[in-house]
Scaffold this motif. Structure first.
Motif, PDB file in Angstrom:
ATOM      1  N   ALA A 145       0.816  -1.188  -0.077  1.00 16.04           N
ATOM      2  CA  ALA A 145      -0.110  -0.115  -0.079  1.00 16.04           C
ATOM      3  C   ALA A 145       0.731   1.133   0.104  1.00 16.04           C
ATOM      4  CB  ALA A 145      -0.933  -0.171   1.114  1.00 16.04           C
ATOM      5  N   LEU A 146       1.707   1.182   0.785  1.00 18.75           N
ATOM      6  CA  LEU A 146       3.077   2.203   0.930  1.00 18.75           C
ATOM      7  C   LEU A 146       3.583   2.637  -0.417  1.00 18.75           C
ATOM      8  CD1 LEU A 146       4.681   4.664   2.093  1.00 18.75           C
ATOM      9  CD2 LEU A 146       6.158   2.926   3.112  1.00 18.75           C
TER      10      LEU A 146
ATOM     11  N   GLY B 238       2.274   4.356  -7.742  1.00 22.33           N
ATOM     12  CA  GLY B 238       1.481   3.730  -8.273  1.00 22.33           C
ATOM     13  C   GLY B 238       1.068   4.648  -9.712  1.00 22.33           C
ATOM     14  N   ALA B 239       0.408   3.980 -10.643  1.00 23.35           N
ATOM     15  CA  ALA B 239      -0.054   4.828 -11.874  1.00 23.35           C
ATOM     16  C   ALA B 239      -1.776   4.470 -11.941  1.00 23.35           C
ATOM     17  CB  ALA B 239       0.063   4.593 -13.172  1.00 23.35           C
ATOM     18  N   LEU B 240      -2.268   3.394 -11.359  1.00 23.61           N
ATOM     19  CA  LEU B 240      -3.701   2.969 -11.460  1.00 23.61           C
ATOM     20  C   LEU B 240      -4.077   3.203  -9.860  1.00 23.61           C
ATOM     21  CD1 LEU B 240      -3.743   0.067 -13.720  1.00 23.61           C
ATOM     22  CD2 LEU B 240      -4.070   2.298 -14.324  1.00 23.61           C
ATOM     23  N   ALA B 241      -5.449   3.391  -9.967  1.00 22.19           N
ATOM     24  CA  ALA B 241      -6.288   3.309  -8.589  1.00 22.19           C
ATOM     25  C   ALA B 241      -5.890   1.990  -7.728  1.00 22.19           C
ATOM     26  CB  ALA B 241      -7.730   3.844  -8.679  1.00 22.19           C
ATOM     27  N   TRP B 242      -5.771   1.925  -6.424  1.00 17.61           N
ATOM     28  CA  TRP B 242      -5.421   0.696  -5.845  1.00 17.61           C
ATOM     29  C   TRP B 242      -6.604  -0.118  -5.824  1.00 17.61           C
ATOM     30  CZ3 TRP B 242      -1.961  -1.687  -2.444  1.00 17.61           C
ATOM     31  CH2 TRP B 242      -2.606  -2.362  -1.492  1.00 17.61           C
ATOM     32  N   SER B 243      -7.877   0.303  -5.969  1.00 18.33           N
ATOM     33  CA  SER B 243      -8.965  -0.534  -6.007  1.00 18.33           C
ATOM     34  C   SER B 243      -9.064  -1.146  -7.201  1.00 18.33           C
ATOM     35  CB  SER B 243     -10.108   0.487  -5.889  1.00 18.33           C
ATOM     36  OG  SER B 243     -10.379   1.442  -6.876  1.00 18.33           O
ATOM     37  N   GLU B 244      -8.324  -0.846  -8.455  1.00 17.47           N
ATOM     38  CA  GLU B 244      -8.529  -1.546  -9.663  1.00 17.47           C
ATOM     39  C   GLU B 244      -7.494  -2.645  -9.772  1.00 17.47           C
ATOM     40  OE1 GLU B 244      -7.976   1.405 -12.689  1.00 17.47           O
ATOM     41  OE2 GLU B 244      -9.480   2.706 -11.794  1.00 17.47           O
ATOM     42  N   LEU B 245      -6.751  -2.995  -8.666  1.00 17.67           N
ATOM     43  CA  LEU B 245      -5.472  -4.145  -8.992  1.00 17.67           C
ATOM     44  C   LEU B 245      -6.059  -5.414  -8.320  1.00 17.67           C
ATOM     45  CD1 LEU B 245      -2.816  -1.617  -7.563  1.00 17.67           C
ATOM     46  CD2 LEU B 245      -3.592  -1.795  -9.870  1.00 17.67           C
TER      47      LEU B 245
END
Length: 582
Positions: free
Chosen positions: A159-160, A166-173
């Motif tokens: 997460a850190l 990151g380039a995308l939203a965390w929720s999309e992974l």
């Protein structure tokens, strides 16, 4: 084969010295710590090596990572997706309840960031954590107990790193992991072997419930295994980030699993909520025409650099993979490396690890000179800055994974991840296995003379780790390779073999990975004995290196080298991984 670097000067890569490297905790953690590290200066121009490129231990995980890269995701984005899938399809090796070390390379600046997601001991832990009736527990009793589980670090660490890279939203992974868990995935032959093997963690009530079909039979290769609890967990993590594991229902479920039974652990929801990943500086050293970079302690990566530095002073090493002299020298250098590692390495917040001293050229030369006449177990050395510490009583079992990722910009990740032993402690919460990482501490905190072990248990301490994700740079500081392996303490031998095979012997990376393994620790030489030609085995024996079958976890090397404008990718043929480019 001849060395790629025979006769090539390496002065341009020599490090100016040891810098004091900042170790940064995040978001309200304890005060910053310091550790010593020798670090290569970043470059001001972009790397030429670009992706997409992924090598990891399961094709489903590799596919998930490639999908993220195809959507414009970063290397760290892809690593998040890969880990989420690996925790489902390869739960014997890593997972949401484990820890990791991650090396991140920034192609534009040449900067390297190390993320330490190693688990921590509970606040209530004492040096006698694994004692009962005044004596250390057996290893099996310890790992199956609730005492073996530390606060998980891999998800907070990812997460850190994803927040910063990151380039995308965390929720999309997490889409692939959720779908595979909900709809089911095909059990691989390796997973089936672990499900139906002798490991006691596969026989706990949690594992038995998970791995038993409605007809009472255990899952076999080719069966479809579903894990709706895991699907719900990754949905929570996608929505809430690392907080989903560190507080609330999942944290409570972790603590409930850890505290169940006759030997409950002391892990609390406060320990989970208080966990923080650390940002550390890489330790780098020259080898041939390259710079090799690894994480600092509590990783043991510095030991690989010590071995490579000794190898530079050992001409027999460069005689190549068909030479018994080269293999015998490699084994003897390992003995020296492991003797130093086992004596000095631990959490740098609790013990001074003599990183600079171990890599000092005079000390390296002194140690390398011992190798030709070495018989039996090697003595540990006394490098500059060495603290007075006692003998170590740590055992490191099987159960780890490695991945590498390069994105379209050339940013890269080398990450070793683990739940420690096979299926961790065998306990589960939220559809995933909990780590037994605290058994990576020395069970006996004091030597006979009362001297404390560097890797003794302490509250909040991170256990020593052999995980050594590796980056390889050229003389201008540009990324030209990355690799790593599982294997418990044998990780150091496996990574060193691959680096020597590829960088000194000039082998294609797959051939370097597939070389027979040799692990020389203590007074023995464990090896893939059938992989060595008779002439090589006989020649090694004549030099005092008698091979016995390797009894440690086998290698699972994954990596790539940038050669001739393309990735020379590889995945260890001993496992089920693949390497893929676009």
């Amino acid at each position: 084969m001849s060395s790629l670097a025979a006769g090539t000067a390496i002065a341009a890569l020599m490090l100016a010295g040891c810098a004091v490297a900042e170790t940064r905790a995040v978001e309200g953690a304890a005060p910053a710590l310091t550790s010593q590290a020798a670090v290569a200066a970043p470059v001001a121009h972009a790397s030429v090596a670009k992706g997409p490129f992924v090598s990891a231990a399961n094709p489903l995980a590799v596919e998930a990572g490639m999908k993220v890269l195809a959507r414009g995701g970063s290397a760290v984005d892809a690593a998040v997706a890969i880990q989420a899938v690996l925790g489902l399809v390869e739960p014997q090796s890593s997972g949401l309840g484990g820890g990791a070390f991650m090396m991140v390379y920034d192609a534009e600046s040449g900067a390297i960031t190390v993320y330490d997601g190693r688990e921590t001991a509970p606040a209530a832990a004492t040096p006698e954590l694994f004692y009962e009736n005044g004596r250390p527990l057996s290893f099996v009793d310890a790992l199956l107990s609730g005492r073996s589980t530390g606060a998980p670090g891999v998800i907070p660490m990812l997460a850190l790193a994803q927040k910063q890279h990151g380039a995308l939203a965390w929720s999309e992974l997490f889409g692939d992991a959720e779908a595979l868990a909900q709809d089911g995935f095909t059990v691989s032959p390796r997973l089936a072997g672990m499900i139906n093997g002798d490991a006691p963690q596969a026989k706990t009530r949690w594992a038995t419930e998970y791995f038993t079909k409605p007809d009472g039979a255990r899952y076999q290769a080719g069966d479809t295994l579903r894990n709706p609890a895991y699907a719900e967990t990754v949905r929570r993590i996608a929505r809430e980030g690392a907080a989903a594991l560190q507080q609330g229902p999942l944290a409570e479920a972790i603590v409930a699993a850890v505290t169940e039974g006759g030997r409950p652990g002391a892990l609390t929801t406060a320990d989970l909520a208080g966990y923080r990943p650390l940002v550390r500086e890489a330790v780098c050293g020259p080898y041939k025409i390259y710079t090799v970079c690894v994480p600092p302690p509590p990783s043991s990566g510095t030991s690989v650099l010590e071995l490579l530095a000794m190898a530079e002073r050992t001409p027999d090493i460069d005689k190549g993979p068909d030479s018994p002299e080269a293999w015998a020298a490699f084994g003897q250098l390992q003995r020296l490396m492991y003797a130093d590692r086992d004596r000095y390495f631990g959490d740098p917040a609790f013990v001074s690890v003599p990183v600079a001293g171990l890599l000092d050229p005079a000390y390296v030369a002194q140690r390398a000179a011992l190798a030709p006449g070495l018989r039996g177990a090697a003595p540990y050395g006394v490098p500059a800055g060495a603290p007075r510490v006692g003998a170590d009583a740590t055992r490191e079992p099987a159960g780890t994974s490695h991945m590498v990722v390069v994105d379209a910009k050339g940013d890269a990740v080398s990450m070793t991840t683990t739940v420690e032993s096979l299926f961790g402690s065998g306990r589960m919460a939220g559809g995933f296995f909990l780590n037994n990482q605290l058994t990576d501490f020395s069970f006996e905190p004091l030597a006979r003379d009362g001297t404390p072990a560097a890797n003794a248990v302490a509250a909040g301490k991170r256990p020593r780790s052999s995980m050594s994700p590796t980056l390889i740079l050229d003389r201008e500081g540009r990324l030209v390779g990355l690799l790593g392996s599982p294997g418990g303490s044998s990780i150091l031998a496996y990574n060193a073999k691959a680096l020597i095979g590829a960088l000194a012997w000039g082998l294609p990376l797959q051939q370097a990975f597939d070389l027979p393994n040799l692990v020389a620790k203590g007074d023995g030489f464990g090896a893939d004995t059938e992989g060595f030609p008779d002439a090589v085995r006989d020649g090694m024996a004549a030099r005092g290196v008698e091979l016995r079958p390797n009894t440690t976890e086998t290698s699972g090397l994954h990596g790539g080298l940038w050669r001739n404008g393309r990735w020379d990718g590889a995945a260890d043929s001993r496992r089920e991984g693949v390497a893929r480019t676009q």
